[in-house]
Design a protein around this motif. Structure first.
Motif, mmCIF file in Angstrom:
data_model
loop_
_atom_site.group_PDB
_atom_site.id
_atom_site.type_symbol
_atom_site.label_atom_id
_atom_site.label_comp_id
_atom_site.label_asym_id
_atom_site.label_seq_id
_atom_site.Cartn_x
_atom_site.Cartn_y
_atom_site.Cartn_z
ATOM 1 N N GLU A 127 0.614 -1.303 0.205
ATOM 2 C CA GLU A 127 0.086 -0.146 -0.073
ATOM 3 C C GLU A 127 0.967 1.332 0.104
ATOM 4 O OE1 GLU A 127 0.384 -1.936 4.177
ATOM 5 O OE2 GLU A 127 -0.010 -2.566 2.126
ATOM 6 N N THR A 128 2.049 1.061 0.238
ATOM 7 C CA THR A 128 2.857 2.374 0.292
ATOM 8 C C THR A 128 3.658 2.441 -1.032
ATOM 9 O OG1 THR A 128 4.931 1.179 0.974
ATOM 10 C CG2 THR A 128 3.525 1.933 2.836
ATOM 11 N N GLY A 129 3.371 1.613 -1.819
ATOM 12 C CA GLY A 129 4.105 1.759 -3.368
ATOM 13 C C GLY A 129 5.387 1.078 -3.325
ATOM 14 N N ALA A 130 5.923 0.419 -2.151
ATOM 15 C CA ALA A 130 7.148 -0.088 -2.231
ATOM 16 C C ALA A 130 6.933 -1.521 -2.978
ATOM 17 C CB ALA A 130 7.466 -0.627 -1.050
ATOM 18 N N VAL A 131 7.967 -1.930 -3.759
ATOM 19 C CA VAL A 131 7.971 -3.132 -5.025
ATOM 20 C C VAL A 131 8.861 -3.923 -4.285
ATOM 21 C CG1 VAL A 131 8.124 -3.871 -7.114
ATOM 22 C CG2 VAL A 131 7.308 -1.353 -6.764
ATOM 23 N N VAL A 132 8.385 -5.327 -4.095
ATOM 24 C CA VAL A 132 8.855 -6.482 -3.526
ATOM 25 C C VAL A 132 9.516 -7.265 -4.726
ATOM 26 C CG1 VAL A 132 9.758 -8.199 -1.963
ATOM 27 C CG2 VAL A 132 8.557 -5.969 -1.207
ATOM 28 N N THR A 133 10.537 -7.701 -5.083
ATOM 29 C CA THR A 133 10.675 -8.663 -6.165
ATOM 30 C C THR A 133 11.415 -9.849 -5.690
ATOM 31 O OG1 THR A 133 12.480 -7.652 -7.119
ATOM 32 C CG2 THR A 133 10.419 -7.013 -8.081
ATOM 33 N N GLY A 134 11.232 -11.108 -6.276
ATOM 34 C CA GLY A 134 11.951 -12.313 -5.443
ATOM 35 C C GLY A 134 11.892 -13.314 -6.511
ATOM 36 N N ASP A 135 12.556 -14.548 -6.415
ATOM 37 C CA ASP A 135 12.364 -15.829 -7.258
ATOM 38 C C ASP A 135 11.131 -16.510 -6.810
ATOM 39 O OD1 ASP A 135 14.510 -14.945 -8.726
ATOM 40 O OD2 ASP A 135 16.003 -16.283 -7.471
ATOM 41 N N ARG A 136 11.009 -16.484 -5.372
ATOM 42 C CA ARG A 136 9.902 -17.305 -4.835
ATOM 43 C C ARG A 136 9.478 -16.639 -3.481
ATOM 44 N NH1 ARG A 136 9.567 -21.501 -1.032
ATOM 45 N NH2 ARG A 136 7.857 -22.929 -1.575
ATOM 46 N N PHE A 147 7.695 -15.883 3.712
ATOM 47 C CA PHE A 147 9.119 -15.691 3.370
ATOM 48 C C PHE A 147 9.514 -15.520 1.880
ATOM 49 C CE2 PHE A 147 8.764 -18.332 7.236
ATOM 50 C CZ PHE A 147 9.523 -17.957 7.974
ATOM 51 N N ILE A 148 10.489 -14.869 1.558
ATOM 52 C CA ILE A 148 11.030 -14.446 0.412
ATOM 53 C C ILE A 148 12.467 -14.837 0.117
ATOM 54 C CG2 ILE A 148 10.963 -12.496 -1.393
ATOM 55 C CD1 ILE A 148 9.097 -11.010 0.676
ATOM 56 N N ASP A 149 12.595 -15.530 -1.188
ATOM 57 C CA ASP A 149 13.878 -16.042 -1.434
ATOM 58 C C ASP A 149 14.322 -14.860 -2.558
ATOM 59 O OD1 ASP A 149 13.848 -18.099 -0.096
ATOM 60 O OD2 ASP A 149 13.221 -19.357 -1.503
ATOM 61 N N SER A 150 15.567 -14.662 -2.627
ATOM 62 C CA SER A 150 16.201 -13.697 -3.704
ATOM 63 C C SER A 150 15.632 -12.408 -3.750
ATOM 64 C CB SER A 150 16.453 -14.313 -5.126
ATOM 65 O OG SER A 150 17.079 -15.460 -4.968
ATOM 66 N N LEU A 151 15.333 -11.838 -2.369
ATOM 67 C CA LEU A 151 14.619 -10.546 -2.469
ATOM 68 C C LEU A 151 15.221 -9.217 -2.970
ATOM 69 C CD1 LEU A 151 12.105 -8.880 -0.967
ATOM 70 C CD2 LEU A 151 13.298 -8.887 0.900
ATOM 71 N N SER A 169 17.830 -5.489 -0.702
ATOM 72 C CA SER A 169 18.219 -6.908 -1.382
ATOM 73 C C SER A 169 18.840 -7.857 -0.354
ATOM 74 C CB SER A 169 18.941 -6.819 -2.703
ATOM 75 O OG SER A 169 20.514 -6.704 -2.195
ATOM 76 N N ALA A 170 18.406 -9.246 -0.427
ATOM 77 C CA ALA A 170 18.778 -10.354 0.287
ATOM 78 C C ALA A 170 18.557 -11.731 -0.203
ATOM 79 C CB ALA A 170 18.105 -10.094 1.851
ATOM 80 N N PRO A 171 19.446 -12.763 0.142
ATOM 81 C CA PRO A 171 19.010 -13.926 -0.499
ATOM 82 C C PRO A 171 17.570 -14.305 0.213
ATOM 83 C CG PRO A 171 21.410 -13.701 0.517
ATOM 84 C CD PRO A 171 20.548 -12.646 0.939
ATOM 85 N N ARG A 172 17.203 -14.314 1.420
ATOM 86 C CA ARG A 172 16.237 -14.651 1.889
ATOM 87 C C ARG A 172 15.650 -13.502 2.970
ATOM 88 N NH1 ARG A 172 13.003 -18.946 2.127
ATOM 89 N NH2 ARG A 172 11.844 -19.522 4.162
ATOM 90 N N ALA A 173 14.328 -13.352 2.982
ATOM 91 C CA ALA A 173 13.657 -12.460 3.883
ATOM 92 C C ALA A 173 12.624 -12.892 4.461
ATOM 93 C CB ALA A 173 13.525 -11.036 3.416
#
Length: 886
Positions: A127-136, A147-151, A169-173
């Motif tokens: 809702e804040t407009g932040a975009v989170v991308t990841g592989d899974r 949980f998010i991989d390759s965040l 960015s992070a491998p997992r979050a």
């Protein structure tokens, strides 16, 4: 809104379980009350019962969750696995839940655990407009936990009206309640990735074992963190936190500043910012100095519904006051030193506003010794602090301004009793349409001034000086010209009169333009000016009768009336020469008839001492700069203008003219107590010639020059010329070059020619790297040095004590001030290094220099740091008793 749009459904057996597959020729748009509710409506298969249709399931789910937030699902396929209680959206899946959106190649929902599994190019927007991308991603059904991989997170912010982005960015979050995201082995930066080599590290980034972004607290916590520049670690912190990039004001410590001075020692100041409320805050800055103790600074800021104000206090109980010179050359007898500064402005209505900007100090050296800076304080050439309070009103065609001024001299040899207190000075200006049958414009102007001063300020005319004082402080000798102690015509002038000076000036004027059938422009005008003075001089400050006779205590009130009528004539000749542009020639003639000015030299002159005769003042009705003087006599102003404007933007404008005194007393021939009018170019019957030439080949380049020539010999009296250029896009260079030359004006206190050149330029080496610099060269300094030598030699010949003065070398170039710097700037970083060198108190003949190096580093969203180091040796103007380098 319908629950099902354009859906084609089939049911088939699928081995051990039963799968319901929905296929559409285009993307299937399904509005679900909630995804979990949909899946709860689909129980295990029962051969005894008819399989419910997809439409039945949708409506049942919607009914069960009436009032809850709805979920919109878009995908190429929806696959239902009843045996495992799973549903999958396959192919460009897009899920909207409230203000949150989830995009992925494939999304699975496990109704047993209430978890959503997204795979392939996953993209979550909150809702804040932040975009989170990841592989899974593994999320709860409302996308708040998981949980998010390759965040990778990209958050868009708008600091000060400009759009910017920050990245995590992070491998997992792990995402908790949609408010907290924990990045394991995470990185944070505000820099854009390299377009050609995105695999390269950004210019700067923070790497940490854990980064915790708490949206509710709007803070970012870093554990076991290091700052990397270009991929190289440069700093390590076991733990710290910063405000969320969307936060503009947050309680916490600000970037520290460092102290290194011979009189203060080494030290550090750490500001603490307290965000007490959205409308007010407090900043406390203790600065610890090894030699003087603790300098305390406090700044309070508050914004109200109709304005704002701030208050800054500074103070210190000095541990070692003896390092400063004793009075009157320094503050060495003071243990406590401090200052108070305040600024405020309030909008009383759409037309009215009021405010103040005040500075108060315990001594004139405090702000400079402790490097406390304020926009109301000037430090080069003239050192003073100006305090003012004001009330301003503005209408459609009117202006009102009332102000009070207090001037605090900060130069070593300033005598505060000679500084005026002006309270108040009031200006009012109103324009209205002229009544019938006059028409045109009627203008009413009023100025009221009340000024007091304890001691008269004299200035000796330099050409009459016969000796030179050379006092010595700290073993440093410097030139100090003597000033008059009594008034003596021809040898000194009065810059400021002691006592009370009150004046009320009003002027009513009318003007109207007439254009005849031949295109000639006639502008008749008339005005009536009245001035009333109340002068109560402090006769104790004069010590003789010369000035007291000018202002007799028996005649406190005086006044003058100046009526005038005039006519201005212009006849523009226009020729359109096609590609050669439009050419315009305009002869101009102006005649003003009025009586002679009265009481010349017998009234104070506080606001009309700066008289510059050039092209801008040639056709002014009154060429004096203020109200204390008024131009009288019959005068004609003659000139001509020539202009060229072409279709490609080329423009030329030229003007030439002079002013002629026809009858009556020439106001500029008889100087007042400040000799204003003499050596101005207007004191003769036929004035000097004035001219202007402006050439602009395009909107990026402009050349302008103004000159004044002697009426008899055509010798150059005054010249100002400048070149301003922007060479983009051909060359990334912005430059300016200014040259000025003024002839001697001995009756005004300038007994030799003044000449100088100023150059400045900024060159962009690359889109990010730049170099900048400016230079001011005094080309007439050698004249003053030579004159000082001649004066000193004369004094030695009259009284041969000590050694004779040494003749100066003939160096005609003196670098007055310098600024050289270079730096780097992009969307996330600004770093610059500047060197400044400027004179100190040139007005009193001192030649010491202020040399400073300033290093500035800003990592956007993380903070800013400035390191300023003064390289100057001790001067005779800062009140310091030591001579070691600072």
């Amino acid at each position: 809104m319908p629950l099902l749009r354009s859906v084609a459904a089939t049911a088939t057996g699928a081995g051990m379980g039963q799968v319901v597959r929905t296929v559409a020729s285009r993307a299937v748009d399904v509005v679900l009350a909630a995804l979990p509710a949909l899946l709860l409506t689909a129980g295990p298969s029962d051969p005894a019962r008819a399989q419910p249709t997809l439409n039945d399931r949708l409506n049942a789910g919607a009914a069960k969750t009436s009032g809850q937030e709805r979920l919109l699902v878009e995908a190429q396929e929806l696959v239902y696995d009843n045996d495992r209680n799973m549903v999958s959206a396959v192919g460009n899946a897009e899920l909207h839940y409230g203000a949150r959106t989830l995009l992925a190649d494939r999304v699975r929902y496990d109704r047993n655990t209430g978890r959503v599994f997204a795979e392939g190019n996953v993209r979550l927007t909150d809702e804040t407009g932040a975009v989170v991308t990841g592989d899974r991603m593994e999320l709860t059904d409302d996308f708040k936990n998981g949980f998010i991989d390759s965040l990778r997170v990209q958050q868009t912010i708008e600091p000060r009206g400009r759009v910017a982005r920050v990245r995590f960015s992070a491998p997992r979050a792990e995402r908790v309640e949609g408010e907290t995201t924990t990045f394991e082995r995470g990185t944070y930066t505000a820099c854009e990735p390299c377009k050609t080599h995105p695999e390269r590290p950004p210019l700067w980034q923070v790497k940490a074992a854990r980064i915790i972004h708490n949206n509710e607290e709007r803070r970012i916590y870093y554990e076991d963190a290091s700052l990397e520049i270009g991929g190289v670690p440069v700093a390590y912190l076991p733990y710290f936190y910063t405000a969320d990039p969307t936060v503009r004001r947050e309680t916490g410590f600000l970037a520290p500043h460092f102290v290194n001075s011979s009189v203060l020692g080494y030290g550090i100041g750490t500001p603490f910012f307290w965000n007490i409320a959205p409308d007010y805050d407090l900043t406390i800055t203790p600065t610890f100095a090894t030699k003087q103790g603790v300098l305390g600074q406090l700044e309070w800021r508050q914004r109200l519904a109709n304005g704002f104000y701030n208050l800054r206090l500074s103070g210190i109980f000095q541990a070692t006051p003896s390092v400063f010179l004793p009075a009157p050359l320094g503050p060495g007898d003071r243990e406590f030193r401090g200052s108070i500064e305040s600024t405020g402005q309030f909008f009383l209505s759409p037309q009215w506003r009021a405010g103040w900007d005040v500075v108060g100090v315990t001594d004139k050296w405090f702000l400079d010794n402790y490097r406390i800076r304020n926009q109301a304080i000037t430090t080069d050439y003239f050192r003073e602090a100006v305090s003012t309070a004001f009330l301003i009103g503005q209408g459609d065609r009117s202006w009102f301004e009332a102000r009070a001024y207090y001037f605090k001299g900060l130069s070593t040899f300033d005598w505060q009793k000679q500084q005026p207190i002006v309270a108040p000075v009031i200006d009012y200006d109103k324009r209205i349409n002229g009544p019938d049958p006059l028409g045109g414009e009627v203008r009413f102007q009023m100025n009221f001034q009340n000024l007091t001063r304890e001691a008269t300020q004299y200035q000796e005319i330099p050409r009459t000086r016969s000796y030179l004082l050379t006092p010595t402080v700290n073993g440093n000798s410097f030139a100090l010209y003597p000033t008059c102690s009594v008034f003596e015509r021809g040898r000194c002038i009065v810059r400021g009169l002691a006592g009370l000076d009150t004046r009320l000036s009003t002027q009513v004027s009318w003007r109207r333009d007439f254009v005849d059938e031949f295109g000639q422009v006639w502008q008749p005008f008339a005005y009536l000016r009245t001035d009333a003075f109340y002068v109560d001089p402090n006769t104790r400050s004069f010590q003789n009768n010369e000035v007291t006779r000018l202002f007799s205590p028996d005649v406190d009130f005086s006044g003058r009336v100046m009526p005038a009528v005039g006519l201005e004539y212009r006849y523009p000749f226009v020729a359109d020469l096609g590609d050669w542009g439009v050419h315009t020639v305009s002869p101009i003639a102006q005649v003003i008839a009025r009586p002679s000015e009265t009481h010349i030299g017998r009234l104070p002159n506080e606001d009309a001492q700066s008289l510059v005769f050039d092209d801008t003042s040639l056709f002014q009705w009154d060429k004096f700069s203020g109200y204390d003087r008024v131009e009288g006599g019959v005068r004609a102003n003659l000139g001509a203008e020539y202009a060229i404007t072409t279709r490609n933007g080329f423009h030329v404008n030229a003007m030439f003219g002079e002013s002629i005194a026809i009858a009556g007393v020439n106001s500029f021939r008889r100087g007042d107590i400040a000799n204003v009018g003499l050596d101005s170019g207007l004191e003769t019957q036929g004035s000097d010639f004035v001219s202007r030439l402006q050439i602009s080949p395009n909107q990026n380049i402009s050349f302008i020059t103004r000159a004044r020539f002697d009426n008899d010999t055509f010798a150059l009296k005054r010249l100002e010329t400048g070149l301003f250029a922007k060479f983009a896009p051909f060359l990334p260079l912005d430059a300016s070059l200014l040259y000025a030359r003024y002839a001697a004006q001995p009756q005004l206190g300038f007994d030799h020619r003044r000449e100088g050149i100023q150059a400045s330029a900024t060159y962009s080496i690359t889109p990010n790297w730049f170099i900048t610099g400016s230079l001011l060269v005094d080309l007439s300094h050698y004249l003053e040095v030579r004159e000082l030598y001649t004066t000193s030699l004369d004094a030695y010949l009259l009284n041969p004590v000590g050694t004779p003065p040494v003749a100066p070398r003939g160096n005609k170039f003196y670098i007055s001030s310098t600024n050289i710097g270079f730096g780097y700037r992009d969307e996330c970083t600004t770093v610059s290094l500047h060197y400044y060198s400027s004179p100190i108190e040139t007005a009193v003949g001192l030649r010491e220099r202020n040399q400073t190096v300033l290093l500035r580093l800003e990592l956007r969203t993380l903070g800013e740091a400035n390191l300023r180091q003064n390289l100057s040796s001790t001067t005779t103007t800062d009140g310091i008793a030591t001579t070691s380098a600072r």
